[in-house]
Design an enzyme around this catalytic site. Structure first.
Site, short mmCIF file in Angstrom:
data_model
loop_
_atom_site.label_atom_id
_atom_site.label_comp_id
_atom_site.label_asym_id
_atom_site.label_seq_id
_atom_site.Cartn_x
_atom_site.Cartn_y
_atom_site.Cartn_z
N MET A 50 -12.67 54.22 -12.81
CA MET A 50 -13.56 54.82 -13.82
C MET A 50 -15.13 55.12 -13.05
SD MET A 50 -12.81 53.40 -17.55
CE MET A 50 -13.48 51.86 -17.42
N HIS A 63 -13.23 47.60 -5.84
CA HIS A 63 -12.45 48.80 -6.02
C HIS A 63 -11.97 49.06 -4.55
CE1 HIS A 63 -15.12 49.63 -9.75
NE2 HIS A 63 -13.79 49.94 -10.12
N GLU A 99 -6.13 42.60 -10.29
CA GLU A 99 -5.79 41.45 -10.66
C GLU A 99 -6.98 41.01 -11.69
OE1 GLU A 99 -4.09 38.05 -8.76
OE2 GLU A 99 -2.09 39.26 -8.34
N LYS A 100 -8.10 41.54 -11.70
CA LYS A 100 -9.04 41.21 -12.54
C LYS A 100 -8.77 41.68 -13.99
CE LYS A 100 -13.60 42.67 -13.86
NZ LYS A 100 -14.05 44.15 -13.56
N ASP A 101 -8.12 42.86 -14.01
CA ASP A 101 -7.73 43.19 -15.45
C ASP A 101 -6.22 43.18 -15.45
OD1 ASP A 101 -10.19 44.61 -16.25
OD2 ASP A 101 -9.71 45.45 -14.11
N SER A 157 -18.27 46.95 -12.36
CA SER A 157 -19.30 48.01 -12.70
C SER A 157 -20.50 47.69 -13.91
CB SER A 157 -18.63 49.33 -12.98
OG SER A 157 -17.60 49.59 -11.95
P1 AMP Z 1 -12.16 50.47 -13.38
O1 AMP Z 1 -13.04 51.21 -12.62
O2 AMP Z 1 -12.93 49.23 -13.82
O3 AMP Z 1 -11.14 50.98 -14.22
O4 AMP Z 1 -11.21 49.52 -12.31
C1 AMP Z 1 -10.25 50.34 -11.37
C2 AMP Z 1 -9.29 49.25 -10.73
O5 AMP Z 1 -10.22 48.58 -9.95
C3 AMP Z 1 -8.48 48.34 -11.54
O6 AMP Z 1 -7.35 48.18 -11.14
C4 AMP Z 1 -9.47 46.94 -11.53
O7 AMP Z 1 -8.40 46.13 -12.12
C5 AMP Z 1 -9.81 47.00 -10.07
N1 AMP Z 1 -10.93 46.22 -9.87
C6 AMP Z 1 -12.35 46.41 -10.70
N2 AMP Z 1 -12.86 45.17 -10.29
C7 AMP Z 1 -12.31 44.46 -9.36
C8 AMP Z 1 -12.56 43.28 -8.73
N3 AMP Z 1 -13.82 42.93 -8.83
N4 AMP Z 1 -11.63 42.89 -8.06
C9 AMP Z 1 -10.36 43.68 -7.98
N5 AMP Z 1 -9.95 44.55 -8.35
C10 AMP Z 1 -10.99 45.27 -9.38
#
Ligand code: AMP
Length: 257
Positions: free
Chosen positions: A25, A32, A143-145, A181
């Site tokens: 996002m 990321h 794996e955070k989510d 973020s």
């Molecule tokens: P988002 O932009 O928050 O939707 O995240 C995009 C991808 O990056 C998702 O697969 C998240 O799980 C991954 N992600 C975000 N923050 C982290 C982090 N600190 N460690 C590992 N993966 C992350």
């Protein structure tokens, strides 16, 4: 680096070659970038999508306040050697006016399923659309989510998608806080508290123990729960939702995937 905004253009462009894909996002950070690095190492070409999906936000304030730093994100991705960025508008992604949605009836139910009603419906719907548009060989999820990763993995299998869904470990800052973020919304004191809590989370082995600790802190607790051999928590510091999880047992991970 190609920046593609339209679905019809993307369908032609990504049909050639073997792509690794990361859905984001935007407001990119080192978390990321770990996904990008892994994809870079394992694929001919890498595409990153940047799409703040209105359908997966159950809180309109969270959606409207989501950080938008597109130019900075582009520079970062370019410097990482990413080949293409897909940045569609909501109208491109939802020509059906959101009439069609993907729901799941098991792994989506606990935790985020309880605390963010509709979130996984939105997430699975957009991820399926992105996978159908971009047709990547490999897809990387953090794996955070973890619950999200699990659901995407299972959706890919359920719908016979020709993509391998690959997990990437959580990237933490030097004080053990998983990068997010949403940290831009924390004050200095909030950040300090979040880091203190993360440190304890990594040292705690039971949900009960961690819950008792969290109750002594000025936070709102969404949950502390054990599932699939892992410990999960979500709590809010200054209204900012912070997620963490870790593996507790060797079994669990492989047996449910
Ligand atoms: P988002 O932009 O928050 O939707 O995240 C995009 C991808 O990056 C998702 O697969 C998240 O799980 C991954 N992600 C975000 N923050 C982290 C982090 N600190 N460690 C590992 N993966 C992350």
């Amino acid at each position: 680096m190609n920046v593609i905004k339209r679905v019809d253009e993307a369908k032609g462009f990504f049909s050639k070659g073997e792509w690794g894909f990361i859905a984001t996002m935007g407001a990119l950070h080192r978390g990321h970038l770990a996904l990008v690095e892994k994809a870079r190492a394992e694929n001919e070409s890498v595409v990153v999508s940047i799409f703040v999906n209105p359908l997966q936000f159950n809180d309109p304030k969270d959606y409207q306040g989501y950080p938008d730093v597109f130019e900075r994100d582009l520079e970062l991705l370019k410097s990482m050697g990413v080949d293409a960025v897909f940045k569609p508008s909501p109208d491109e992604i939802y020509p059906d006016d959101l009439n069609f949605k993907i729901s799941e009836g098991c792994f989506s139910e606990p935790m985020e399923g309880v605390h963010r009603p509709g979130h996984f419906l939105g997430m699975l719907t957009v991820v399926l659309k992105l996978l159908l548009i971009l047709k990547p060989r490999k897809t990387y999820f953090g794996e955070k989510d973890y619950q999200q990763y699990l659901l995407v993995k299972k959706m890919a299998r359920a719908f016979f998608l020709d993509t391998k869904v690959i997990p990437v470990p959580i990237v933490r800052d030097e004080f053990d806080l998983p990068l997010s973020s949403r940290h831009v919304h924390l004050s200095e004191d909030g950040l300090k508290l979040a880091r203190e809590i993360s440190k304890i989370f990594l040292l705690t082995d039971t949900a009960e123990e961690f819950m008792n600790f969290l109750k002594t802190k000025p936070v709102e607790i969404d949950y502390v729960e054990k599932h699939w051999g892992r410990l999960f928590t979500v709590y809010r510091v200054e209204g900012v939702r912070l997620l963490d999880n870790k593996r507790l047992e060797e079994v669990g991970h492989e047996s449910i995937i």
